[in-house]
Design a protein around this motif. Structure first.
Motif, PDB file in Angstrom:
ATOM      1  N   LYS A 152       0.723  -1.226   0.032  1.00 31.57           N
ATOM      2  CA  LYS A 152      -0.043   0.140  -0.155  1.00 31.57           C
ATOM      3  C   LYS A 152       0.870   1.271  -0.120  1.00 31.57           C
ATOM      4  N   ALA A 153       1.900   1.359   0.834  1.00 31.05           N
ATOM      5  CA  ALA A 153       3.072   2.275   0.648  1.00 31.05           C
ATOM      6  C   ALA A 153       3.460   2.527  -0.696  1.00 31.05           C
ATOM      7  N   THR A 154       4.035   1.363  -1.249  1.00 28.88           N
ATOM      8  CA  THR A 154       4.689   1.525  -2.634  1.00 28.88           C
ATOM      9  C   THR A 154       3.485   2.068  -3.701  1.00 28.88           C
ATOM     10  N   TRP A 155       2.323   1.777  -3.252  1.00 30.50           N
ATOM     11  CA  TRP A 155       1.156   2.214  -4.479  1.00 30.50           C
ATOM     12  C   TRP A 155       0.860   3.780  -4.082  1.00 30.50           C
ATOM     13  N   TYR A 156       1.121   3.975  -2.837  1.00 35.32           N
ATOM     14  CA  TYR A 156       0.721   5.474  -2.628  1.00 35.32           C
ATOM     15  C   TYR A 156       1.975   6.291  -2.966  1.00 35.32           C
ATOM     16  N   HIS A 157       3.258   5.941  -2.946  1.00 25.23           N
ATOM     17  CA  HIS A 157       4.195   6.501  -3.341  1.00 25.23           C
ATOM     18  C   HIS A 157       4.218   6.637  -5.057  1.00 25.23           C
ATOM     19  N   GLU A 158       3.574   5.776  -5.688  1.00 23.12           N
ATOM     20  CA  GLU A 158       3.484   5.763  -7.156  1.00 23.12           C
ATOM     21  C   GLU A 158       2.474   6.915  -7.599  1.00 23.12           C
ATOM     22  N   GLN A 159       1.308   6.920  -6.622  1.00 28.26           N
ATOM     23  CA  GLN A 159       0.272   7.750  -6.824  1.00 28.26           C
ATOM     24  C   GLN A 159       0.495   9.078  -6.552  1.00 28.26           C
ATOM     25  N   VAL A 160       1.480   9.383  -5.784  1.00 29.46           N
ATOM     26  CA  VAL A 160       1.891  10.935  -5.091  1.00 29.46           C
ATOM     27  C   VAL A 160       2.627  11.206  -6.277  1.00 29.46           C
ATOM     28  N   MET A 161       3.611  10.523  -6.787  1.00 30.59           N
ATOM     29  CA  MET A 161       4.628  10.805  -7.806  1.00 30.59           C
ATOM     30  C   MET A 161       3.626  11.122  -9.240  1.00 30.59           C
ATOM     31  N   ALA A 162       2.540  10.372  -9.561  1.00 31.97           N
ATOM     32  CA  ALA A 162       1.723  10.598 -10.704  1.00 31.97           C
ATOM     33  C   ALA A 162       1.110  12.034 -10.600  1.00 31.97           C
ATOM     34  N   ALA A 163       0.735  12.454  -9.274  1.00 31.44           N
ATOM     35  CA  ALA A 163      -0.071  13.582  -8.944  1.00 31.44           C
ATOM     36  C   ALA A 163       0.759  14.768  -8.991  1.00 31.44           C
ATOM     37  N   VAL A 164       2.094  14.497  -8.783  1.00 34.98           N
ATOM     38  CA  VAL A 164       2.892  15.900  -8.809  1.00 34.98           C
ATOM     39  C   VAL A 164       3.199  16.003 -10.483  1.00 34.98           C
ATOM     40  N   ARG A 165       3.384  14.775 -11.112  1.00 27.12           N
ATOM     41  CA  ARG A 165       3.633  14.981 -12.513  1.00 27.12           C
ATOM     42  C   ARG A 165       2.458  15.766 -13.379  1.00 27.12           C
TER      43      ARG A 165
ATOM     44  N   ALA B   9       0.175  17.884 -11.826  1.00 28.53           N
ATOM     45  CA  ALA B   9       0.169  19.218 -11.612  1.00 28.53           C
ATOM     46  C   ALA B   9       1.025  19.898 -12.601  1.00 28.53           C
ATOM     47  N   GLN B  10       2.293  19.381 -12.781  1.00 25.72           N
ATOM     48  CA  GLN B  10       3.161  20.030 -13.613  1.00 25.72           C
ATOM     49  C   GLN B  10       2.692  20.158 -15.075  1.00 25.72           C
ATOM     50  N   ARG B  11       2.062  19.047 -15.623  1.00 29.93           N
ATOM     51  CA  ARG B  11       1.597  18.993 -17.079  1.00 29.93           C
ATOM     52  C   ARG B  11       0.385  19.940 -17.108  1.00 29.93           C
ATOM     53  N   GLN B  12      -0.405  19.851 -16.130  1.00 25.21           N
ATOM     54  CA  GLN B  12      -1.580  20.881 -15.903  1.00 25.21           C
ATOM     55  C   GLN B  12      -1.158  22.331 -16.140  1.00 25.21           C
ATOM     56  N   ALA B  13      -0.221  22.843 -15.320  1.00 30.73           N
ATOM     57  CA  ALA B  13       0.407  23.810 -15.208  1.00 30.73           C
ATOM     58  C   ALA B  13       0.896  24.358 -16.624  1.00 30.73           C
TER      59      ALA B  13
ATOM     60  N   SER C  33       9.859  18.887   1.590  1.00 29.16           N
ATOM     61  CA  SER C  33      10.917  19.905   2.143  1.00 29.16           C
ATOM     62  C   SER C  33      10.271  20.998   1.964  1.00 29.16           C
ATOM     63  N   ILE C  34       8.885  21.497   1.088  1.00 27.75           N
ATOM     64  CA  ILE C  34       8.469  22.603   1.214  1.00 27.75           C
ATOM     65  C   ILE C  34       7.007  22.412   0.893  1.00 27.75           C
ATOM     66  N   THR C  35       6.398  22.967   1.347  1.00 30.61           N
ATOM     67  CA  THR C  35       4.918  23.053   1.118  1.00 30.61           C
ATOM     68  C   THR C  35       4.115  24.460   1.443  1.00 30.61           C
ATOM     69  N   PRO C  36       3.452  24.850   0.563  1.00 35.26           N
ATOM     70  CA  PRO C  36       3.086  24.375  -0.762  1.00 35.26           C
ATOM     71  C   PRO C  36       4.296  24.740  -1.838  1.00 35.26           C
ATOM     72  N   PHE C  37       4.124  23.702  -2.606  1.00 40.26           N
ATOM     73  CA  PHE C  37       5.048  24.464  -3.909  1.00 40.26           C
ATOM     74  C   PHE C  37       4.126  24.322  -4.963  1.00 40.26           C
ATOM     75  N   SER C  38       4.730  24.979  -6.209  1.00 38.30           N
ATOM     76  CA  SER C  38       3.930  25.179  -7.392  1.00 38.30           C
ATOM     77  C   SER C  38       4.789  24.954  -8.504  1.00 38.30           C
ATOM     78  N   PHE C  39       4.019  24.842  -9.754  1.00 40.79           N
ATOM     79  CA  PHE C  39       4.704  24.817 -10.957  1.00 40.79           C
ATOM     80  C   PHE C  39       4.150  25.964 -11.783  1.00 40.79           C
TER      81      PHE C  39
END
Length: 148
Positions: free
Chosen positions: A35-48, A50-54, A109-115
């Motif tokens: 479940k932690a591995t799955w969540y790590h992949e989901q977080v990485m996908a969400a950050v990507r 966010a960048q694409r949508q920006a 390390s920083i929250t929030p951060f933006s693209f």
């Protein structure tokens, strides 16, 4: 004349071996580590995402990490417009929130951060999000998102 096929003893031994392997493999799919591995992949996908949508929308997209609880993607720098946990959305959309499974640590390390509209992160030095001991890195200048 030769006999063809398997004896009853051979079939029973193969079935016992298959049962032992199944008993060892099934818990691996349901434990907290997967479940932690799955969540790590989901977080990485969400950050990507966010960048694409920006880049696609030519506007700032913010990623907020609530320590130990969730990661959210929003148009709001305060991330106030994100839905509350648990999220019922079946697809990634903005605003969005990914709730951490139990026994999974989450920090940034920083929250929030933006693209920005060029896909660059702010702060420009890059960001590190830690999910259950694994990291998601966002490089400065390019905004490249990669696991570590």
């Amino acid at each position: 004349m030769t006999d063809r096929g398997f004896s009853l003893i051979e079939l029973v031994v193969v079935m016992i071996i298959a049962a032992i392997l199944a008993a060892l493999a099934i818990p691996r799919f349901t434990d907290s580590e997967s479940k932690a591995t799955w969540y790590h992949e989901q977080v990485m996908a969400a950050v990507r995402y966010a960048q694409r949508q920006a880049v696609a929308q030519h506007r700032n997209i913010y990623v907020c990490v609530t320590a130990g609880t969730s990661v959210s993607v929003s148009y709001d720098p305060a991330c106030a417009g994100t839905p509350s946990c648990p999220s019922s959305a079946s697809t990634i959309q903005i605003p969005q929130q990914l709730c951490a499974p139990s026994n999974t640590t989450l920090s940034s390390s920083i929250t929030p951060f933006s693209f920005n509209a060029l896909g660059q992160p702010s702060p420009i030095g890059g960001v590190t999000v830690t999910v259950g001991g694994r990291t998601v890195n966002v490089t400065g200048e390019t905004g490249y998102v990669f696991p570590n």
